[in-house]
Design an enzyme around this catalytic site. Structure first.
Site, PDB file in Angstrom:
ATOM      1  N   ARG A 166       7.438  -1.017  -4.494  1.00  0.00           N
ATOM      2  CA  ARG A 166       8.307  -1.887  -3.687  1.00  0.00           C
ATOM      3  C   ARG A 166       9.583  -2.223  -4.466  1.00  0.00           C
ATOM      4  O   ARG A 166      10.069  -3.353  -4.437  1.00  0.00           O
ATOM      5  CB  ARG A 166       7.606  -3.185  -3.294  1.00  0.00           C
ATOM      6  CG  ARG A 166       6.427  -3.024  -2.379  1.00  0.00           C
ATOM      7  CD  ARG A 166       6.866  -2.513  -1.008  1.00  0.00           C
ATOM      8  NE  ARG A 166       5.809  -2.605  -0.028  1.00  0.00           N
ATOM      9  CZ  ARG A 166       4.875  -1.686   0.156  1.00  0.00           C
ATOM     10  NH1 ARG A 166       4.873  -0.584  -0.568  1.00  0.00           N
ATOM     11  NH2 ARG A 166       3.956  -1.832   1.095  1.00  0.00           N
ATOM     12  N   SER A 240       3.746  -7.524   4.897  1.00  0.00           N
ATOM     13  CA  SER A 240       3.225  -8.197   3.699  1.00  0.00           C
ATOM     14  C   SER A 240       4.255  -9.209   3.210  1.00  0.00           C
ATOM     15  O   SER A 240       5.405  -8.838   2.982  1.00  0.00           O
ATOM     16  CB  SER A 240       3.004  -7.188   2.584  1.00  0.00           C
ATOM     17  OG  SER A 240       2.181  -6.146   3.016  1.00  0.00           O
ATOM     18  N   GLU A 338       7.465 -10.243  -1.455  1.00  0.00           N
ATOM     19  CA  GLU A 338       8.164  -8.964  -1.288  1.00  0.00           C
ATOM     20  C   GLU A 338       9.228  -9.135  -0.217  1.00  0.00           C
ATOM     21  O   GLU A 338      10.144  -8.334  -0.110  1.00  0.00           O
ATOM     22  CB  GLU A 338       7.185  -7.834  -0.986  1.00  0.00           C
ATOM     23  CG  GLU A 338       6.677  -7.761   0.416  1.00  0.00           C
ATOM     24  CD  GLU A 338       6.574  -6.325   0.898  1.00  0.00           C
ATOM     25  OE1 GLU A 338       5.992  -6.129   1.956  1.00  0.00           O
ATOM     26  OE2 GLU A 338       7.094  -5.416   0.243  1.00  0.00           O
TER      27      GLU A 338
HETATM   28  N1  EPU Z   1      -7.969  -7.774   2.076  1.00  0.00           N
HETATM   29  C1  EPU Z   1      -8.729  -8.900   2.215  1.00  0.00           C
HETATM   30  N2  EPU Z   1      -8.277  -9.891   3.030  1.00  0.00           N
HETATM   31  C2  EPU Z   1      -7.126  -9.796   3.703  1.00  0.00           C
HETATM   32  C3  EPU Z   1      -6.322  -8.654   3.538  1.00  0.00           C
HETATM   33  C4  EPU Z   1      -6.773  -7.646   2.721  1.00  0.00           C
HETATM   34  O1  EPU Z   1      -9.782  -9.041   1.602  1.00  0.00           O
HETATM   35  O2  EPU Z   1      -6.822 -10.731   4.426  1.00  0.00           O
HETATM   36  C5  EPU Z   1      -8.466  -6.674   1.234  1.00  0.00           C
HETATM   37  C6  EPU Z   1      -8.878  -5.460   2.064  1.00  0.00           C
HETATM   38  O3  EPU Z   1     -10.165  -5.567   2.544  1.00  0.00           O
HETATM   39  C7  EPU Z   1      -8.758  -4.341   1.075  1.00  0.00           C
HETATM   40  C8  EPU Z   1      -7.592  -4.776   0.233  1.00  0.00           C
HETATM   41  O4  EPU Z   1      -7.428  -6.173   0.427  1.00  0.00           O
HETATM   42  O5  EPU Z   1      -9.873  -4.281   0.217  1.00  0.00           O
HETATM   43  C9  EPU Z   1      -6.328  -4.005   0.586  1.00  0.00           C
HETATM   44  O6  EPU Z   1      -5.934  -4.197   1.937  1.00  0.00           O
HETATM   45  P1  EPU Z   1      -5.010  -3.140   2.712  1.00  0.00           P
HETATM   46  O7  EPU Z   1      -5.595  -1.783   2.618  1.00  0.00           O
HETATM   47  O8  EPU Z   1      -4.716  -3.694   4.051  1.00  0.00           O
HETATM   48  O9  EPU Z   1      -3.693  -3.019   1.868  1.00  0.00           O
HETATM   49  P2  EPU Z   1      -2.801  -4.065   1.075  1.00  0.00           P
HETATM   50  O10 EPU Z   1      -2.856  -3.713  -0.352  1.00  0.00           O
HETATM   51  O11 EPU Z   1      -3.138  -5.443   1.465  1.00  0.00           O
HETATM   52  C10 EPU Z   1      -0.640  -2.612   1.160  1.00  0.00           C
HETATM   53  C11 EPU Z   1       0.802  -2.765   1.585  1.00  0.00           C
HETATM   54  C12 EPU Z   1       0.946  -2.649   3.098  1.00  0.00           C
HETATM   55  C13 EPU Z   1       0.378  -1.321   3.528  1.00  0.00           C
HETATM   56  C14 EPU Z   1      -1.092  -1.258   3.093  1.00  0.00           C
HETATM   57  C15 EPU Z   1      -1.762   0.042   3.425  1.00  0.00           C
HETATM   58  C16 EPU Z   1       1.806  -4.196  -0.109  1.00  0.00           C
HETATM   59  C17 EPU Z   1       2.404  -5.521  -0.419  1.00  0.00           C
HETATM   60  N3  EPU Z   1       1.323  -4.036   1.135  1.00  0.00           N
HETATM   61  O12 EPU Z   1      -1.323  -3.728   1.663  1.00  0.00           O
HETATM   62  O13 EPU Z   1       2.352  -2.672   3.378  1.00  0.00           O
HETATM   63  O14 EPU Z   1       0.478  -1.167   4.937  1.00  0.00           O
HETATM   64  O15 EPU Z   1      -1.158  -1.418   1.658  1.00  0.00           O
HETATM   65  O16 EPU Z   1      -1.359   1.026   2.538  1.00  0.00           O
HETATM   66  O17 EPU Z   1       1.783  -3.345  -0.968  1.00  0.00           O
HETATM   67  C18 EPU Z   1       4.182  -4.082   3.925  1.00  0.00           C
HETATM   68  O18 EPU Z   1       4.687  -3.762   2.858  1.00  0.00           O
HETATM   69  O19 EPU Z   1       4.765  -4.894   4.690  1.00  0.00           O
HETATM   70  C19 EPU Z   1       2.862  -3.564   4.291  1.00  0.00           C
HETATM   71  C20 EPU Z   1       2.236  -3.952   5.382  1.00  0.00           C
END
Ligand code: EPU
Length: 597
Positions: A166, A240, A338
């Site tokens: 990012r 996010s 972010e």
């Molecule tokens: N999780 C929770 N609770 C929540 C949300 C997530 O426990 O409320 C856990 C999930 O179960 C999982 C882990 O956190 O084990 C990761 O969740 P997820 O796969 O949804 O990905 P993320 O790391 O939370 C990142 C990006 C997203 C992108 C997703 C998928 C960032 C800041 N965010 O989210 O990007 O869509 O990966 O690759 O890196 C964005 O930048 O606006 C965005 C949505």
């Protein structure tokens, strides 16, 4: 065609948060000629500028007291390089999700994992958008930009964009300098999708009974997004809100994993660091659905802060602050937004307000040095300036470590140095925690840089002792410079006979250790909202303004408010001293927070 600037433009409809805010001035451009014309206008030259794309990653914290320039360069095309590579080029104003859909219709693979992301093509390289196993930086061939410094159109290769998580050059050295015009992507005409590494995509082949095509992946990605992320057209949000924090692996293993079971993590390119999902931390800090005013932690994905309808920017910022505080208290991990939080106001924290010996002076038992009042305890001078999401430290006092702990400083973007006297630079080694993510940027004059190279030689050797702080020293002249889009104007003043520097940022200025301000430099200090200036004591001093001399400068410059700093114990107790000052002039003290406007 003449330029027509809109006044008092509503920004809510131009952002995915849909939170009301207005811009003093607004204009859009569809091509380079129009942009060139805008950048020569007095409206552009005299105002704070914000370049707006799709508005999907921005939160205006109140009205924007400047000019919003909206990029609307459109157009898509492709050309085949060879059998395995096709370049697709899009104008920065194109909708990202429409562009991805177009590439898929054209039979081009590569961007399918990034389908459905709100925002514009121009924002993709800035933010290095990433999802479901792919970061856009890995597919960017080049980015065409307008360079506001040279007024040329330049092309940056993917490597020159310095993509990180990012992160990119456009959020660092290039912020406020480069305006993205067009982006070229390196795609493939292959009918098979490339990246199925993200959990739910791994089973796609089995589900379909064949190798998934880029379109299959895009469809699945959009399904996952719809189940996890609120549609901004229905519920205002900016995806996010926080980045996933990158932490040291030993902290994870030895502290976090021993206290909490099964905290998920992702590996990074650096074997010493891992990334933790902020959404997990927020949910497990018990904040699912927590709300402040009209803003809530989105229950289906805690990484998203949503506008339930009536949220104000203050609600979102208060909610974000609460989330940060609770996560830090529970897990010891600091979250960083972010989302780009835009603010033309400036927050200044006076970290230290004492002269070189501080107050109390060691060995002195005068009533001021014995005073129990917190305002009478003065550490050596430095200040923290926060604006537009950028945090700048002015001077690194020998008391910096205590100051940083007291002010809970967890991140800094750069330090500005007025001069190299020990009481202004003695805390450099304590910048170590801020060097963890890479070299720490310091802005200073050439003579100060040379002095610091001598005194901190252990930081600049060929062979470095592991763990010493690492700095990027940026030499400044009298010319204004940009730090992550924040314009800093150096003010040359004299500390006795020594030429040193003060700084103006927007309508705030900080001048310390001055005895003389040349007339031409005073011009740069006109129309200030807040001036912080040194006043040592009542009695004359060869190198510092006395209180009366400082008041004389204030009378001449007429800032709306002025704060005196860099005191010795001879000024007396804080409250008695404050009572002697004219209206609009205040005695600074350690911990004082000043907001402009
Ligand atoms: N999780 C929770 N609770 C929540 C949300 C997530 O426990 O409320 C856990 C999930 O179960 C999982 C882990 O956190 O084990 C990761 O969740 P997820 O796969 O949804 O990905 P993320 O790391 O939370 C990142 C990006 C997203 C992108 C997703 C998928 C960032 C800041 N965010 O989210 O990007 O869509 O990966 O690759 O890196 C964005 O930048 O606006 C965005 C949505």
């Amino acid at each position: 065609m003449p330029l027509i600037f809109e006044h008092d433009k509503p920004l809510g409809p131009l952002t995915t948060f849909h939170i009301p805010a207005r811009a003093k001035l607004y204009i859009s451009f569809e091509n380079l000629d129009r942009l060139r014309q805008i950048t020569l206008s007095s409206e552009f030259l005299e105002n704070e500028i914000f370049i707006l794309g799709g508005g999907s990653n921005v939160l205006f914290k109140g009205d924007f007291n400047g000019l919003v320039v909206h990029c609307k360069i459109m157009g898509v095309k492709k050309y085949q390089k060879d059998n395995s590579t096709v370049f697709a080029i899009a104008g920065a104003g194109e909708s990202w999700s429409d562009f991805v859909a177009w590439t898929l219709e054209e039979g081009l693979g590569g961007l399918e994992n990034l389908a459905g992301i709100p925002g514009s093509v121009g924002a993709a390289p800035v933010q290095n958008i990433g999802a479901y196993g792919v970061e856009v930086g890995s597919l960017i061939h080049k980015v065409e930009c307008f360079d506001l410094l040279t007024r040329d159109v330049i092309t940056l290769s993917g490597e020159q964009c310095r993509f990180g998580y990012r992160d990119s050059i456009f959020k660092n050295d290039g912020k406020g300098r480069y305006i993205v015009l067009r982006v070229s992507f390196r795609l493939s005409p292959s009918s098979e999708a490339r990246n199925l590494s993200y959990g739910p995509l791994k089973s796609l082949e089995q589900e379909l009974g064949r190798a998934p095509s880029p379109k299959d992946v895009a469809q699945k990605v959009i399904e996952i997004r719809n189940s996890k992320l609120p549609n901004p057209a229905v519920l205002g949000n900016a995806g996010s809100f926080f980045k996933n924090p990158i932490i040291r692996i030993y902290f994870y293993r030895e502290v976090m994993a021993s206290l909490y079971q099964n905290i998920p993590y992702y590996e990074t390119d650096d074997p010493y660091y891992i990334k933790i999902p902020a959404g997990w931390l927020i949910e497990n800090a018990g904040l699912k659905g927590y709300s402040v005013g009209g803003a809530e932690v989105y229950p289906k994905n805690c990484l998203v802060l949503a506008n339930k309808g009536e949220a104000t920017a203050e609600d979102v910022v208060a909610l974000a602050d609460h989330v940060k505080k609770v996560v830090l208290e529970k897990f010891g991990v600091t979250l960083h937004p972010e989302v780009n939080i835009i603010d033309t106001d400036i927050k200044v924290t006076i970290l230290g307000s004492g002269t070189s010996k501080g107050i109390p002076e060691v060995g002195c038992y005068c009533p001021v040095c014995r005073s129990e009042a917190p305002e009478d305890k003065r550490t050596r001078c430095s200040a923290l300036v926060e604006t537009r999401g950028v945090r700048l430290l002015i001077d690194v006092s020998p008391d910096f470590r205590q100051q940083a702990l007291k002010a809970e400083i967890t991140s800094l973007d750069a330090a500005l140095i007025t001069h190299s006297h020990y009481d202004h630079v003695g805390g450099f080694d304590d910048l170590r925690p801020f060097c963890a993510g890479g070299n720490f940027s310091v802005y200073l004059r050439k003579d100060v840089n040379q002095d610091l190279h001598r005194r901190l030689d252990y930081c600049f050797r060929e062979q470095l002792y592991p763990g010493v702080p690492s700095f990027d020293m940026h030499e400044i002249t009298d010319a204004p410079f940009l730090i992550k889009g924040v314009k800093v104007i150096p003010i040359s003043v004299y500390h006795g006979k020594l030429p040193i520097v003060g700084f103006r940022i927007g309508d705030f200025a900080y001048v310390t250790d001055a005895k003389t301000i040349p007339e031409e430099e005073k011009e740069k200090l006109k129309n200030l909202d807040v001036l912080v200036i040194n006043g040592l004591r009542f009695k004359d001093h060869f190198a510092h303004f006395t209180i009366e001399e400082a008041l004389e400068v204030i009378r001449e410059l007429q800032p709306r408010r002025a704060y005196l700093t860099h005191f010795c114990h001879e000024i007396g107790r804080h409250n008695d001293f404050q009572a002697k000052l004219p209206d609009g002039v205040y005695a600074a003290y350690d911990g004082l927070v000043i907001h402009t406007h």
